[in-house]
Every structure is written in structure tokens, then in C-alpha cells.
Design a protein around this motif. Structure first.
Motif, PDB file in Angstrom:
ATOM      1  N   ALA A  87       0.709  -1.141   0.033  1.00 54.98           N
ATOM      2  CA  ALA A  87       0.027   0.091  -0.002  1.00 54.98           C
ATOM      3  C   ALA A  87       0.912   1.479   0.154  1.00 54.98           C
ATOM      4  CB  ALA A  87      -0.878   0.122   1.307  1.00 54.98           C
ATOM      5  N   PHE A  88       1.957   1.279   1.012  1.00 54.40           N
ATOM      6  CA  PHE A  88       2.629   2.640   1.248  1.00 54.40           C
ATOM      7  C   PHE A  88       3.754   2.545  -0.278  1.00 54.40           C
ATOM      8  CE2 PHE A  88       1.604   2.630   5.476  1.00 54.40           C
ATOM      9  CZ  PHE A  88       1.532   4.021   5.664  1.00 54.40           C
ATOM     10  N   GLY A  89       3.952   1.455  -0.797  1.00 53.31           N
ATOM     11  CA  GLY A  89       4.818   1.419  -2.081  1.00 53.31           C
ATOM     12  C   GLY A  89       4.016   1.972  -3.249  1.00 53.31           C
ATOM     13  N   PHE A  90       3.003   1.523  -3.484  1.00 53.54           N
ATOM     14  CA  PHE A  90       1.927   2.423  -4.516  1.00 53.54           C
ATOM     15  C   PHE A  90       1.723   3.817  -4.060  1.00 53.54           C
ATOM     16  CE2 PHE A  90       0.393  -1.978  -5.438  1.00 53.54           C
ATOM     17  CZ  PHE A  90       0.932  -2.062  -6.631  1.00 53.54           C
ATOM     18  N   PHE A  91       1.449   4.285  -2.897  1.00 51.17           N
ATOM     19  CA  PHE A  91       1.419   5.552  -2.570  1.00 51.17           C
ATOM     20  C   PHE A  91       2.523   6.494  -2.652  1.00 51.17           C
ATOM     21  CE2 PHE A  91       1.586   8.843   0.604  1.00 51.17           C
ATOM     22  CZ  PHE A  91       0.293   9.463   0.329  1.00 51.17           C
ATOM     23  N   ALA A  92       3.645   5.705  -2.518  1.00 51.05           N
ATOM     24  CA  ALA A  92       5.039   6.672  -2.516  1.00 51.05           C
ATOM     25  C   ALA A  92       5.459   6.639  -3.753  1.00 51.05           C
ATOM     26  CB  ALA A  92       6.103   6.012  -1.512  1.00 51.05           C
ATOM     27  N   GLY A  93       4.903   5.645  -4.688  1.00 49.11           N
ATOM     28  CA  GLY A  93       5.690   5.565  -6.102  1.00 49.11           C
ATOM     29  C   GLY A  93       6.773   5.007  -6.331  1.00 49.11           C
ATOM     30  N   SER A  94       7.152   3.909  -5.273  1.00 49.01           N
ATOM     31  CA  SER A  94       8.254   3.506  -5.312  1.00 49.01           C
ATOM     32  C   SER A  94       8.114   1.732  -5.602  1.00 49.01           C
ATOM     33  CB  SER A  94       8.987   3.360  -3.811  1.00 49.01           C
ATOM     34  OG  SER A  94      10.224   2.300  -3.651  1.00 49.01           O
ATOM     35  N   LEU A  95       8.933   1.578  -6.893  1.00 54.17           N
ATOM     36  CA  LEU A  95       8.654   0.218  -7.374  1.00 54.17           C
ATOM     37  C   LEU A  95       9.777  -0.820  -6.461  1.00 54.17           C
ATOM     38  CD1 LEU A  95       7.943  -1.837  -9.676  1.00 54.17           C
ATOM     39  CD2 LEU A  95      10.067  -0.961 -10.840  1.00 54.17           C
ATOM     40  N   ALA A  96      10.492  -0.100  -6.037  1.00 59.15           N
ATOM     41  CA  ALA A  96      11.487  -0.871  -5.040  1.00 59.15           C
ATOM     42  C   ALA A  96      10.897  -1.652  -3.807  1.00 59.15           C
ATOM     43  CB  ALA A  96      12.805  -0.171  -4.705  1.00 59.15           C
ATOM     44  N   LEU A  97       9.795  -0.503  -3.444  1.00 59.59           N
ATOM     45  CA  LEU A  97       9.239  -1.070  -2.220  1.00 59.59           C
ATOM     46  C   LEU A  97       7.907  -2.009  -2.744  1.00 59.59           C
ATOM     47  CD1 LEU A  97       9.434  -0.049   0.545  1.00 59.59           C
ATOM     48  CD2 LEU A  97       7.457   1.542   0.355  1.00 59.59           C
ATOM     49  N   VAL A  98       7.481  -1.877  -3.933  1.00 61.22           N
ATOM     50  CA  VAL A  98       6.489  -2.655  -4.151  1.00 61.22           C
ATOM     51  C   VAL A  98       7.171  -4.045  -4.678  1.00 61.22           C
ATOM     52  CG1 VAL A  98       4.955  -3.371  -6.014  1.00 61.22           C
ATOM     53  CG2 VAL A  98       5.052  -1.120  -5.203  1.00 61.22           C
ATOM     54  N   ALA A  99       8.332  -3.940  -5.163  1.00 66.63           N
ATOM     55  CA  ALA A  99       9.059  -5.143  -5.427  1.00 66.63           C
ATOM     56  C   ALA A  99       9.441  -6.134  -4.218  1.00 66.63           C
ATOM     57  CB  ALA A  99      10.382  -4.923  -6.220  1.00 66.63           C
ATOM     58  N   ASP A 100      10.025  -5.416  -3.119  1.00 66.83           N
ATOM     59  CA  ASP A 100      10.203  -5.822  -1.904  1.00 66.83           C
ATOM     60  C   ASP A 100       8.913  -6.548  -1.582  1.00 66.83           C
ATOM     61  OD1 ASP A 100      12.009  -6.489   0.093  1.00 66.83           O
ATOM     62  OD2 ASP A 100      11.344  -5.029   1.300  1.00 66.83           O
ATOM     63  N   ALA A 101       7.620  -5.945  -1.785  1.00 71.91           N
ATOM     64  CA  ALA A 101       6.464  -6.436  -0.890  1.00 71.91           C
ATOM     65  C   ALA A 101       6.228  -7.732  -1.694  1.00 71.91           C
ATOM     66  CB  ALA A 101       5.244  -5.478  -1.458  1.00 71.91           C
ATOM     67  N   GLY A 102       6.362  -7.694  -2.936  1.00 75.37           N
ATOM     68  CA  GLY A 102       6.192  -8.770  -3.692  1.00 75.37           C
ATOM     69  C   GLY A 102       7.231 -10.225  -3.385  1.00 75.37           C
ATOM     70  N   HIS A 103       8.378  -9.746  -3.037  1.00 69.90           N
ATOM     71  CA  HIS A 103       9.092 -10.798  -2.450  1.00 69.90           C
ATOM     72  C   HIS A 103       8.722 -11.018  -1.040  1.00 69.90           C
ATOM     73  CE1 HIS A 103      13.806 -11.670  -1.222  1.00 69.90           C
ATOM     74  NE2 HIS A 103      13.074 -12.811  -1.588  1.00 69.90           N
ATOM     75  N   ASN A 104       8.473 -10.252  -0.415  1.00 66.30           N
ATOM     76  CA  ASN A 104       7.755 -10.645   1.130  1.00 66.30           C
ATOM     77  C   ASN A 104       6.480 -11.531   0.956  1.00 66.30           C
ATOM     78  OD1 ASN A 104       9.823  -9.632   2.886  1.00 66.30           O
ATOM     79  ND2 ASN A 104       8.986  -7.540   2.554  1.00 66.30           N
ATOM     80  N   LEU A 105       5.893 -11.511  -0.191  1.00 62.64           N
ATOM     81  CA  LEU A 105       4.453 -12.322  -0.428  1.00 62.64           C
ATOM     82  C   LEU A 105       4.870 -13.651  -0.616  1.00 62.64           C
ATOM     83  CD1 LEU A 105       1.562 -12.555  -0.621  1.00 62.64           C
ATOM     84  CD2 LEU A 105       1.770 -11.726  -3.020  1.00 62.64           C
ATOM     85  N   SER A 106       6.118 -13.844  -1.441  1.00 67.77           N
ATOM     86  CA  SER A 106       6.517 -15.076  -1.813  1.00 67.77           C
ATOM     87  C   SER A 106       6.998 -15.847  -0.527  1.00 67.77           C
ATOM     88  CB  SER A 106       7.679 -14.954  -2.801  1.00 67.77           C
ATOM     89  OG  SER A 106       8.954 -14.451  -2.273  1.00 67.77           O
ATOM     90  N   ASP A 107       7.619 -14.876   0.377  1.00 68.86           N
ATOM     91  CA  ASP A 107       8.075 -15.594   1.674  1.00 68.86           C
ATOM     92  C   ASP A 107       6.665 -15.915   2.327  1.00 68.86           C
ATOM     93  OD1 ASP A 107      10.497 -14.575   1.061  1.00 68.86           O
ATOM     94  OD2 ASP A 107      10.364 -12.985   2.495  1.00 68.86           O
ATOM     95  N   VAL A 108       5.508 -15.348   2.458  1.00 63.63           N
ATOM     96  CA  VAL A 108       4.387 -15.726   2.930  1.00 63.63           C
ATOM     97  C   VAL A 108       4.106 -17.184   2.210  1.00 63.63           C
ATOM     98  CG1 VAL A 108       2.212 -15.311   3.439  1.00 63.63           C
ATOM     99  CG2 VAL A 108       3.589 -13.376   3.791  1.00 63.63           C
TER     100      VAL A 108
END
Length: 353
Positions: A87-108
Motif C-alpha cells: 500500500a505504501f509502495g503504491f502511494f509513494a510511487g516506489s517500485l523498489a518497495l512494491v518489488a520488496d512487497a512481492g518478495h515478502n509475499l513469496s516468503d508468506v
């Protein structure tokens, strides 16, 4: 294969694991059907000592050493953070943050797969699933690796697209969220620290969480540099670096899980050393049809034919062989067939490993 610590199944049958008999032998008239794990026909072999040793240690169980609660807590923490970070990645416009969220989703997903596999591994064997459900942990690792690679492909595509047209990033939000991610990943890693040396799956989860903390630290550093320099291209570049790190770490997981699924000798076991150990046992003149494979990410099985001329039935010998295989190599499920060597064994090429 026998192991202690199990009771009766739903039909009221007594689970064979309640009766550990490392070194249990069958006489020469025993029907070998169902015990030829290598898949060869040895109708002419005397089954003078067919050992089906489980573990021989009273405390052994099919459960993973890390409790199911650790997987539950770890998955819950990471899933909650994925929602916040995306959510914050999209709000902040950070692909790096969204990418890390995707990585963490794979961890889940990986933690959920490991959790399910750990639960399945606790189930007792049945008449049709005589080894139980331990292999589910191997399948979970394989599925986890494939999901990681698929998700990483999407991240890399988006990062390459943004390199030509980088977008503004709210660096303060990115740093704050990534710092929280470091805490979540380190906290999750601590859940698996105690058992990381005893279980391959647990060690994989531990290393993955530590690596994620390092990735989140990279996002913090990149955001700080962007705030100071205005280099917007750093965001997609860091995203690509994260994706490449995922691929590098996942490739080994994919390779190892495929190897275990294909019944390859586990990497931590030297087949030549196992054969040398069996050949050096008292009275053994030859070893053939030696097969070693993983029942799960924590359990290893073995079948072998040992030639002992004139030795006859010897339960003590079988018990000693089983105990040595467990202590020296971690092989807890040996099935040893002892032969007198009076009948020549014509080995097919596939029998020789």
C-alpha cells in the motif's frame, strides 16, 4: 520402516511405528513383495536378513524440529507487512518497495507451504502411503521455488520498463516502511534460529528471512541516496538488484528440490562413504543394489544388499548396521537385505548406481 511415537490410525489399526525394530530380520522364506524399493526382481535372492529399521531412537518423529506455531507466527507477521508495504509502495510511487512487497509475499507463500508440509509430515503412514506424507516438504520447496521465479519475472519486467522513464518517489515513506520490514524479517528469522542447524527447511527459512532483511536495508539506502541526489533511476535499478538476488537464491532451492524429488542422493551424504561403511561391516564380502534417497527434507532412506557368506540370521548385525547408518550419515530408514552369496546375482545396468 518403523518409528516410535505414533499411535493408531482412524480405523483402529496400530501404527507400525509404535514398534521400533532396528535390525528386525525375516527368514529365508519371507515373501519379499513390497520390500524391493529399488524396483528390481531378485526372486533368486535369499532374504536371510531384511532389515526395516526406522530410527531406533525413541524420540524420533516425523515432525519438523521447528514448531508449527513458529510457521504460523512467521507467516502472519510477513503477510501483515506485505499489505502495509504494498500500500505504501503504491502511494509513494516506489517500485523498489512494491518489488520488496512481492518478495515478502513469496516468503508468506513459502512459509505457508512449509507449514502445511510440516503438518502433513506429522501424519502417520497408512496401508497405501507406507512412508507417510514426508515428501510433501520436498514438493513444498519445489512449489516455493517456482512461485518465487514467476513473481520475480514480473518485477524485472516492470523495472526495465521504468528505467527509461523513472518516476518521483516519496523517499521518507519508503525508508520508514523498509525499516519496519527489517524488523519483521529479523524477528521472523529469530523464530527459526534454534533449529536452523537440524533441519534443511528451517535453515532455508532462516537464511531467506535474513536475506530479506538485507534487501530491505538496500531499499533504505537507495531511498536515502535518492533523497540526497535526486537520482530517480536508483529505484528501478534497486528493484532489478532485488530481483536478481531472488533469482540467485531461488535457483539453488529449485535445483535441490528437483534433485530430491527425482530421488537423487541427498547432497549432504557421500554415497561412496556409505558403501565403504557397509562393506567394512563384519562378514560382508560385497555390497550391491545400494540406493539412497530422501523421504522428506529431513529424513533419508536406504536400501542395500549385503553378501555375508555363511553368516546366517543375525539380528545384532542388522541393529548395528542400522545404528551406524543413523549416527554417521543421518540415514534413519535403512532396508538391508542379507544374502549368503550362493546364487549369482545378474545385475542389470540400471542396478549399478
Amino acid at each position: 520402516m518403523t518409528e516410535p511415537g505414533k499411535g493408531q490410525d482412524g480405523a483402529g489399526r496400530t501404527d507400525e511405528r509404535d514398534h521400533p525394530h532396528a535390525g528386525h530380520s525375516h527368514d529365508a522364506g519371507h515373501d519379499p513383495e513390497g520390500h524391493d524399493h529399488a524396483g528390481q526382481d531378485h526372486a533368486g535372492h535369499a532374504h536371510s536378513g531384511h532389515s526395516h529399521s526406522g530410527d531406533g531412537h525413541a524420540g524420533h518423529a516425523h515432525a519438523m524440529p521447528t514448531s508449527l506455531r513458529a510457521f504460523a507466527v512467521g507467516a502472519s507477521l510477513n503477510f501483515g507487512f506485505v499489505i502495509v508495504e504494498a500500500a505504501f509502495g503504491f502511494f509513494a510511487g516506489s517500485l523498489a518497495l512494491v518489488a520488496d512487497a512481492g518478495h515478502n509475499l513469496s516468503d508468506v507463500l513459502g512459509l505457508l507451504l512449509a507449514w502445511g508440509a510440516a503438518w502433513l509430515a506429522r501424519r502417520a503412514p497408512t496401508e497405501r502411503r507406507t512412508y507417510g506424507y514426508g515428501r510433501s516438504s520436498i514438493l513444498a520447496a519445489l512449489a516455493n521455488a517456482m512461485l518465487l521465479l514467476l513473481g520475480t519475472g514480473g518485477i524485472m519486467w516492470e523495472a526495465v520498463t521504468r528505467l527509461g522513464d523513472p518516476e518521483p518517489v516519496k523517499t521518507g515513506i519508503v525508508m520508514a516502511v523498509a525499516l519496519v520490514g527489517i524488523g519483521v524479517n529479523v524477528g521472523t528469522a529469530l523464530l527459526f534460529m534454534a533449529d536452523r542447524k537440524r533441519d534443511l527447511n528451517v535453515r532455508g527459512a532462516f537464511v531467506h528471512m535474513v536475506a530479506d532483511a538485507a534487501v530491505s536495508l538496500g531499499v533504505v539506502v537507495a531511498a536515502a541516496v535518492m533523497a540526497l541526489t535526486g537520482w530517480l533511476w536508483l529505484d528501478p535499478v534497486v528493484s532489478l538488484m532485488i530481483a536478481l538476488a531472488i533469482v540467485a537464491g531461488t535457483w539453488g532451492l529449485l535445483r535441490d528440490s528437483v534433485n530430491l524429488a527425482m530421488d537423487m542422493v541427498p547432497a549432504h551424504i557421500d554415497r561412496a562413504e556409505v558403501e565403504a561403511y557397509l562393506a567394512a561391516l563384519a562378514g560382508v564380502s560385497a555390497v550391491h543394489d545400494l540406493h539412497i534417497w530422501a523421504l522428506s527434507t529431513t529424513e533419508v532412506a536406504l536400501t542395500a544388499h549385503l553378501v555375508r557368506p555363511g553368516a546366517g540370521l543375525d539380528d545384532a548385525f542388522l541393529a548395528e548396521a542400522a545404528a551406524g547408518l543413523k549416527a554417521r550419515f543421518g540415514i534413519g530408514h535403512p532396508a538391508i537385505q542379507v544374502e549368503a552369496g550362493t546364487v549369482a546375482c545378474a545385475l542389470a545396468p540400471a542396478d549399478v548406481v
